[in-house]
Design a protein around this motif. Sequence first.
Motif, PDB file in Angstrom:
ATOM      1  N   PRO A 113       0.955  -1.091   0.018  1.00 15.36           N
ATOM      2  CA  PRO A 113       0.120  -0.006  -0.132  1.00 15.36           C
ATOM      3  C   PRO A 113       1.063   1.391  -0.384  1.00 15.36           C
ATOM      4  O   PRO A 113       2.034   1.290  -0.091  1.00 15.36           O
ATOM      5  CB  PRO A 113      -1.030  -0.516   1.304  1.00 15.36           C
ATOM      6  CG  PRO A 113       0.304  -1.006   2.276  1.00 15.36           C
ATOM      7  CD  PRO A 113       0.582  -1.828   1.248  1.00 15.36           C
ATOM      8  N   ALA A 114       0.189   2.361   0.205  1.00 17.03           N
ATOM      9  CA  ALA A 114       1.084   3.983  -0.100  1.00 17.03           C
ATOM     10  C   ALA A 114       1.303   4.170   1.239  1.00 17.03           C
ATOM     11  O   ALA A 114       1.519   5.055   2.028  1.00 17.03           O
ATOM     12  CB  ALA A 114       0.068   4.844  -0.167  1.00 17.03           C
ATOM     13  N   ILE A 115       2.842   3.576   1.684  1.00 17.49           N
ATOM     14  CA  ILE A 115       3.922   3.521   2.656  1.00 17.49           C
ATOM     15  C   ILE A 115       4.904   4.363   3.026  1.00 17.49           C
ATOM     16  O   ILE A 115       4.676   5.017   3.772  1.00 17.49           O
ATOM     17  CB  ILE A 115       4.202   2.270   3.451  1.00 17.49           C
ATOM     18  CG1 ILE A 115       4.710   1.867   2.124  1.00 17.49           C
ATOM     19  CG2 ILE A 115       2.478   1.029   4.093  1.00 17.49           C
ATOM     20  CD1 ILE A 115       5.419   0.370   2.062  1.00 17.49           C
ATOM     21  N   ALA A 182       9.090  -3.212  -0.832  1.00 21.30           N
ATOM     22  CA  ALA A 182       8.147  -4.522  -0.242  1.00 21.30           C
ATOM     23  C   ALA A 182       9.318  -4.715   0.894  1.00 21.30           C
ATOM     24  O   ALA A 182       8.664  -5.276   2.455  1.00 21.30           O
ATOM     25  CB  ALA A 182       8.616  -6.109  -1.514  1.00 21.30           C
ATOM     26  N   THR A 183      10.908  -4.759   1.108  1.00 18.95           N
ATOM     27  CA  THR A 183      11.719  -4.603   2.656  1.00 18.95           C
ATOM     28  C   THR A 183      11.130  -3.626   3.687  1.00 18.95           C
ATOM     29  O   THR A 183      10.260  -4.124   4.346  1.00 18.95           O
ATOM     30  CB  THR A 183      12.987  -4.831   1.736  1.00 18.95           C
ATOM     31  OG1 THR A 183      12.962  -5.271   0.923  1.00 18.95           O
ATOM     32  CG2 THR A 183      13.472  -4.235   3.235  1.00 18.95           C
ATOM     33  N   LEU A 184      10.276  -2.702   3.130  1.00 20.62           N
ATOM     34  CA  LEU A 184      10.608  -1.554   3.897  1.00 20.62           C
ATOM     35  C   LEU A 184       9.233  -2.180   4.656  1.00 20.62           C
ATOM     36  O   LEU A 184       8.170  -2.394   5.923  1.00 20.62           O
ATOM     37  CB  LEU A 184       9.811  -0.199   3.510  1.00 20.62           C
ATOM     38  CG  LEU A 184      10.025   1.169   3.940  1.00 20.62           C
ATOM     39  CD1 LEU A 184      10.680   1.576   4.901  1.00 20.62           C
ATOM     40  CD2 LEU A 184       9.594   2.111   2.929  1.00 20.62           C
ATOM     41  N   TYR A 185       8.105  -2.494   4.000  1.00 24.37           N
ATOM     42  CA  TYR A 185       6.061  -2.766   4.090  1.00 24.37           C
ATOM     43  C   TYR A 185       6.361  -4.091   5.444  1.00 24.37           C
ATOM     44  O   TYR A 185       5.622  -4.905   6.613  1.00 24.37           O
ATOM     45  CB  TYR A 185       5.782  -3.246   3.114  1.00 24.37           C
ATOM     46  CG  TYR A 185       4.656  -3.594   3.417  1.00 24.37           C
ATOM     47  CD1 TYR A 185       3.634  -2.714   4.422  1.00 24.37           C
ATOM     48  CD2 TYR A 185       3.235  -4.519   2.945  1.00 24.37           C
ATOM     49  CE1 TYR A 185       2.454  -3.229   4.560  1.00 24.37           C
ATOM     50  CE2 TYR A 185       2.144  -4.444   2.876  1.00 24.37           C
ATOM     51  CZ  TYR A 185       1.859  -3.971   3.560  1.00 24.37           C
ATOM     52  OH  TYR A 185       0.342  -4.403   3.979  1.00 24.37           O
ATOM     53  N   LEU A 189       5.823  -4.547   8.937  1.00 26.76           N
ATOM     54  CA  LEU A 189       4.729  -5.947   9.617  1.00 26.76           C
ATOM     55  C   LEU A 189       5.258  -6.276  10.807  1.00 26.76           C
ATOM     56  O   LEU A 189       4.326  -6.767  11.330  1.00 26.76           O
ATOM     57  CB  LEU A 189       4.472  -7.116   8.040  1.00 26.76           C
ATOM     58  CG  LEU A 189       3.614  -6.257   6.792  1.00 26.76           C
ATOM     59  CD1 LEU A 189       2.953  -7.115   5.600  1.00 26.76           C
ATOM     60  CD2 LEU A 189       2.007  -5.599   7.504  1.00 26.76           C
ATOM     61  N   GLN A 190       5.818  -5.993  11.010  1.00 21.75           N
ATOM     62  CA  GLN A 190       6.415  -6.765  12.232  1.00 21.75           C
ATOM     63  C   GLN A 190       6.206  -6.049  13.481  1.00 21.75           C
ATOM     64  O   GLN A 190       6.428  -6.960  14.708  1.00 21.75           O
ATOM     65  CB  GLN A 190       8.265  -6.812  12.393  1.00 21.75           C
ATOM     66  CG  GLN A 190       8.804  -7.888  10.656  1.00 21.75           C
ATOM     67  CD  GLN A 190      10.257  -8.208  11.164  1.00 21.75           C
ATOM     68  OE1 GLN A 190      10.832  -7.737  11.658  1.00 21.75           O
ATOM     69  NE2 GLN A 190      10.193  -8.124   9.769  1.00 21.75           N
TER      70      GLN A 190
END
Length: 219
Positions: A113-115, A182-185, A189-190
């Motif tokens: 998403p737009a994180i 993707a790495t950031l997301y 999520l952790q």
Amino acid sequence: MTDRMDTRQNRQSIIDAGLEMNATGLNQGTSGNISLRCETGILITPSGIAYDKLVPEDIVLVREDGSCPDEQVPSSEWKFHFAAYRAQKTANAVVHNHALNATTLAILNRPIPAIHYMVAVGGGNDIPVIDYATYGTGALSDLVHEGLIERKAILMRHHGMIATGPTLAKAMWLAGEVEALATLYVNLLQITDTPPCLPDDEIDRVLKKFESYGLREKA
Ligand SMILES: [Zn+2]
């Protein structure tokens, strides 16, 4: 018919991009594939040869009708490359890999998403996930086509990602940006299942800025 895009330099640029993809950790072994749009079809990496063993003659010119020179075997995923070019009319390069964080999210069916405002590099307010279909099939090509009509990059469920671009350098850059997002997301999520996101009107503003100023090409 000779193809003016089928040059030794273009063939070498595909090999160089493949080597870069493995060196930067975007891909492992022979699993990814890279193509360039040509006048008569696409130039694409062959099936099952490691990038560091490739020479320009190994790159396969697959014609629009799916034919290719005798004894050459293109990547088993060549069909969805054609589908990507049909969906993204201005794309001249397609990069596919099984990058770890992008694939992690794809398996969980979690679009990015737009994180972060950079999510707009994909052409919208998220990097979506397309459904699963067996590699090499027409069903997967159809899903890729559908997914890339609205986006320049997509995640592929239980498989990996695809990034497109007007040049190979830009498609490679986009693939790297998608893996960074993707790495950031995955990191977020952790900490929380629902990280805060930018609103659609802000992503629209960023999209307009990208359009008017263009993305600077990285060498
Ligand atoms: Zn693949």
